[in-house]
Enzyme design. Structure first.
Site, mmCIF file in Angstrom:
data_model
loop_
_atom_site.group_PDB
_atom_site.id
_atom_site.type_symbol
_atom_site.label_atom_id
_atom_site.label_comp_id
_atom_site.label_asym_id
_atom_site.label_seq_id
_atom_site.Cartn_x
_atom_site.Cartn_y
_atom_site.Cartn_z
ATOM 1 N N GLU A 1 4.374 -22.205 -4.945
ATOM 2 C CA GLU A 1 3.630 -23.474 -4.873
ATOM 3 C C GLU A 1 3.433 -23.935 -6.308
ATOM 4 O OE1 GLU A 1 3.077 -24.974 -2.204
ATOM 5 O OE2 GLU A 1 2.830 -23.530 -0.575
ATOM 6 N N LYS B 1 -3.929 -11.159 -8.387
ATOM 7 C CA LYS B 1 -4.314 -11.357 -9.791
ATOM 8 C C LYS B 1 -4.834 -12.781 -9.995
ATOM 9 C CE LYS B 1 -1.903 -12.715 -13.415
ATOM 10 N NZ LYS B 1 -2.952 -13.461 -14.130
ATOM 11 N N CYS C 1 -2.936 -29.950 -8.041
ATOM 12 C CA CYS C 1 -1.478 -30.087 -7.919
ATOM 13 C C CYS C 1 -1.124 -31.342 -7.143
ATOM 14 C CB CYS C 1 -0.885 -28.848 -7.260
ATOM 15 S SG CYS C 1 -1.637 -28.447 -5.685
ATOM 16 N N GLU D 1 3.711 -34.121 -15.500
ATOM 17 C CA GLU D 1 2.467 -33.823 -14.786
ATOM 18 C C GLU D 1 1.343 -33.755 -15.812
ATOM 19 O OE1 GLU D 1 1.829 -29.808 -13.304
ATOM 20 O OE2 GLU D 1 0.876 -30.609 -11.515
ATOM 21 N N GLY E 1 1.067 -21.951 -9.211
ATOM 22 C CA GLY E 1 0.897 -22.188 -10.645
ATOM 23 C C GLY E 1 1.937 -23.170 -11.126
ATOM 24 N N SER E 2 2.252 -23.094 -12.408
ATOM 25 C CA SER E 2 3.145 -24.102 -12.990
ATOM 26 C C SER E 2 4.604 -23.838 -12.629
ATOM 27 C CB SER E 2 2.979 -24.101 -14.510
ATOM 28 O OG SER E 2 3.386 -22.846 -15.016
ATOM 29 N N THR F 1 6.242 -21.201 -14.970
ATOM 30 C CA THR F 1 5.995 -19.804 -14.591
ATOM 31 C C THR F 1 6.728 -19.465 -13.294
ATOM 32 O OG1 THR F 1 3.821 -19.971 -15.620
ATOM 33 C CG2 THR F 1 4.185 -18.079 -14.202
ATOM 34 N N GLY F 2 6.793 -20.429 -12.393
ATOM 35 C CA GLY F 2 7.506 -20.210 -11.125
ATOM 36 C C GLY F 2 8.956 -19.793 -11.367
HETATM 37 P P1 NAD Z 1 0.304 -20.916 -14.861
HETATM 38 O O1 NAD Z 1 1.665 -20.908 -14.277
HETATM 39 O O2 NAD Z 1 0.147 -20.943 -16.324
HETATM 40 O O3 NAD Z 1 -0.524 -19.629 -14.382
HETATM 41 C C1 NAD Z 1 -0.686 -19.308 -13.007
HETATM 42 C C2 NAD Z 1 -0.844 -17.809 -12.877
HETATM 43 O O4 NAD Z 1 0.362 -17.166 -13.295
HETATM 44 C C3 NAD Z 1 -1.956 -17.208 -13.723
HETATM 45 O O5 NAD Z 1 -2.600 -16.210 -12.969
HETATM 46 C C4 NAD Z 1 -1.190 -16.606 -14.898
HETATM 47 O O6 NAD Z 1 -1.875 -15.528 -15.508
HETATM 48 C C5 NAD Z 1 0.073 -16.126 -14.226
HETATM 49 N N1 NAD Z 1 1.244 -15.967 -15.097
HETATM 50 C C6 NAD Z 1 1.453 -16.511 -16.331
HETATM 51 N N2 NAD Z 1 2.669 -16.153 -16.803
HETATM 52 C C7 NAD Z 1 3.252 -15.384 -15.848
HETATM 53 C C8 NAD Z 1 4.525 -14.744 -15.721
HETATM 54 N N3 NAD Z 1 5.458 -14.813 -16.678
HETATM 55 N N4 NAD Z 1 4.786 -14.057 -14.577
HETATM 56 C C9 NAD Z 1 3.881 -14.006 -13.570
HETATM 57 N N5 NAD Z 1 2.654 -14.576 -13.645
HETATM 58 C C10 NAD Z 1 2.335 -15.274 -14.758
HETATM 59 O O7 NAD Z 1 -0.426 -22.141 -14.145
HETATM 60 P P2 NAD Z 1 -1.882 -22.690 -14.435
HETATM 61 O O8 NAD Z 1 -1.837 -23.394 -15.754
HETATM 62 O O9 NAD Z 1 -2.864 -21.603 -14.205
HETATM 63 O O10 NAD Z 1 -2.047 -23.762 -13.251
HETATM 64 C C11 NAD Z 1 -1.700 -25.097 -13.360
HETATM 65 C C12 NAD Z 1 -0.392 -25.369 -12.625
HETATM 66 O O11 NAD Z 1 -0.488 -24.905 -11.281
HETATM 67 C C13 NAD Z 1 -0.083 -26.849 -12.514
HETATM 68 O O12 NAD Z 1 1.279 -27.076 -12.791
HETATM 69 C C14 NAD Z 1 -0.362 -27.169 -11.050
HETATM 70 O O13 NAD Z 1 0.328 -28.264 -10.534
HETATM 71 C C15 NAD Z 1 0.023 -25.891 -10.394
HETATM 72 N N6 NAD Z 1 -0.617 -25.765 -9.071
HETATM 73 C C16 NAD Z 1 0.159 -25.880 -7.954
HETATM 74 C C17 NAD Z 1 -0.423 -25.823 -6.693
HETATM 75 C C18 NAD Z 1 0.397 -25.943 -5.448
HETATM 76 O O14 NAD Z 1 -0.094 -25.583 -4.383
HETATM 77 N N7 NAD Z 1 1.622 -26.412 -5.498
HETATM 78 C C19 NAD Z 1 -1.791 -25.639 -6.591
HETATM 79 C C20 NAD Z 1 -2.556 -25.527 -7.750
HETATM 80 C C21 NAD Z 1 -1.950 -25.587 -8.996
#
Ligand code: NAD
Length: 474
Positions: free
Chosen positions: A242, A169, A276, A374, A220-221, A224-225
């Site tokens: 990640e 996704k 990130c 961040e 992602g964030s 959300t993680g």
């Molecule tokens: P986000 O967590 O908002 O979204 C990431 C993904 O998760 C999207 O596809 C979103 O639709 C999905 N999502 C949202 N809510 C969800 C839920 N409850 N359950 C499952 N999936 C859900 O993150 P973002 O704003 O898209 O990205 C920015 C963040 O990602 C920053 O914190 C950044 O540091 C982090 N990031 C980390 C790495 C790494 O490798 N560590 C790399 C890139 C970005």
């Protein structure tokens, strides 16, 4: 009318009649429509992935490598079209979009050479004991909007190489280039091995909780993680997380001011700071603080913020309105607290597009929100330090543990400091370099597990030990 893109399910490009708009963050225009999927489409995709897994799990490493190489070739051959589309939906300047597209193709090709070989634990008259790595099954991949193609490929390819099938996704903000790649690889990856479906954030939890998905690989964030970890706990799915970072860069007094100024600038401002592992806290030794901060600010004045599709743009817009508002909120907070700016600081912005002026802060306190959180935007707090012990403690004083960097002519000293940083990656005299063959992952609230390399592949498998008793009488 904006172009309509399809999802890839079971080897076919499909739509469902419900659409989501995708904007160009530089123009705020709708540039594409993608299917808004829910449980029905997810069930179809998972069923296709389950079916495909039956035969894909039995394929040889050569067959899997060929598919990964086919994916690499499809991306490379269409790189021109893909990087332009990536800039249009993500915002990053053309040169950086090119790097991402070629980087993703290179990653797929490099990872095609990885294999998970059996390990012999015991081989003697008494017993033969062997560990093999068994693919877990159907993987759910969830990716963010900052590097949509790199993140998609770094989930799809290792899943395939390890014998799994995947339902991926993309972020609702940046699904277009991924769906174009889906179309290009439709006949490269056997039907059902790779499925790509789009939906709002609400599709995420449905993936996390799906009973026929056996592993989640998420980038992602941190917020959300945590939700993913909770959702995955219901049936104890394996997870790789990640997450966010607040990476420190430490500049020692022997660093060459002019050379480091340029490097530091890009370690923070590439992709408009939305990385990130971007340098988000810069610690400069007091002996060179004034010279280096001046050199960085001077360098920044020649970098153009603008539409990534225009020649000469060095830094593009923030990818979406929500993040744009958050970055402006952090800058406003710094202003309200009277912190000093070397550059930027304007929050009263008008005009089209989510553009934030390059912002450099002069020695804000450690507990300033713009330092402790961040930022994920074009913001660079510069801070003074006087001793190595002090700076190591300050760098480690974070809930995150993703990456960091040390800049010095004395690389032995650089490594000695690197070894004391509590992060998954530390660079000495470079930044943002990731190897397809070395594990990449975080510590503390930056997540756990690894991507890339053999460690990354193992996360898509479980170890099965088979022992044969040789001296048994049966
Ligand atoms: P986000 O967590 O908002 O979204 C990431 C993904 O998760 C999207 O596809 C979103 O639709 C999905 N999502 C949202 N809510 C969800 C839920 N409850 N359950 C499952 N999936 C859900 O993150 P973002 O704003 O898209 O990205 C920015 C963040 O990602 C920053 O914190 C950044 O540091 C982090 N990031 C980390 C790495 C790494 O490798 N560590 C790399 C890139 C970005």
């Amino acid at each position: 009318m904006a172009k309509e893109y399809s999802n890839l399910i079971g080897g076919e490009m499909i739509t469902n009649g419900a659409w989501m708009d995708v904007l160009n963050p530089a123009t705020e225009e709708v540039i594409g429509k993608v299917p808004a999927c829910g449980k029905d489409e997810l069930d179809r995709a998972v069923a296709a992935a389950r079916e495909a897994f039956k035969s894909w799990r039995k394929t040889s490493s050569d067959e899997r490598a060929k598919v990964a190489q086919g994916i690499a070739a499809a991306i490379k051959e269409n790189a021109d079209e893909l990087f332009r589309l990536l800039t249009a939906e993500q915002g990053k300047p053309h040169a950086q979009a090119q790097q991402e597209i070629y980087g993703a193709a290179g990653l797929a090709a490099a990872q095609s050479t990885l294999t998970l070989d059996d390990v012999i634990n015991q081989d003697d008259d008494e017993r033969l004991s062997r560990t093999r790595r068994v693919p877990v099954g159907v993987v759910g991949g969830i990716v963010p909007w900052n590097f949509p193609i790199m993140m998609a490929i770094q989930k799809i390819v290792p899943a395939l190489i390890s014998g799994c099938t995947i339902v991926l996704k993309p972020s609702p903000f940046t699904p277009l280039t991924t769906l174009r790649i889906a179309e290009l690889i439709k006949d490269v990856a056997p039907a059902g091995t790779v499925n790509i479906i789009t939906g709002e954030d609400s599709l995420g939890p449905l993936i996390t909780e799906h009973e026929d998905i056996h592993k989640i690989t998420f980038t992602g964030s941190t917020a959300t993680g945590k939700k993913i970890m909770e959702g995955a706990s219901r049936d104890l799915k394996r997870i790789t997380l990640e997450l966010g970072g607040n990476d420190a860069s430490i500049v020692l007094p022997d660093a060459d001011v002019e050379k480091v100024a340029e490097q530091l600038f890009w370690s923070t401002f590439s992709n408009a700071g939305q990385i990130c592992v971007a340098a988000k806290r810069i610690y400069i030794h007091e002996d060179i603080y004034d010279d280096l901060s001046k050199a960085i600010a001077e360098y920044a004045k020649n970098v153009v913020v603008g539409d990534g599709s225009e020649q000469g743009t060095g830094v593009g817009p923030i990818q979406n309105k929500k993040q744009y508002d958050r970055v402006l909120e952090l800058i406003q907070d710094a202003k309200d607290n009277g912190y000093k700016f070397l550059l930027g600081g304007d929050t009263d912005l008008s005009g089209t597009g989510y553009f934030v002026p390059l912002t450099i802060l002069d020695n804000p306190p450690e507990d300033a929100r713009i330092v402790a959180e961040e930022q994920f935007g074009p913001v660079m707090p510069l801070m003074k330090f006087s001793s190595e012990d002090e700076v190591i403690e300050r760098a480690n004083n974070s809930e995150y543990g993703l990456a960091g960097a040390v800049w010095t002519k004395d690389t032995d000293k650089g490594v000695a400091i690197a070894e004391q940083l509590e992060t998954g990656t530390v660079w000495v005299n470079e930044f943002l370099h990731l190897s397809p063959f070395a594990p990449f992952g975080g510590h503390k609230q930056s997540g756990f597990g690894a991507e890339y390399g053999i460690d990354g592949l193992k996360e898509f498998t479980y170890p099965q030990v088979i022992t044969v008793k040789r001296d048994a009488v049966v």
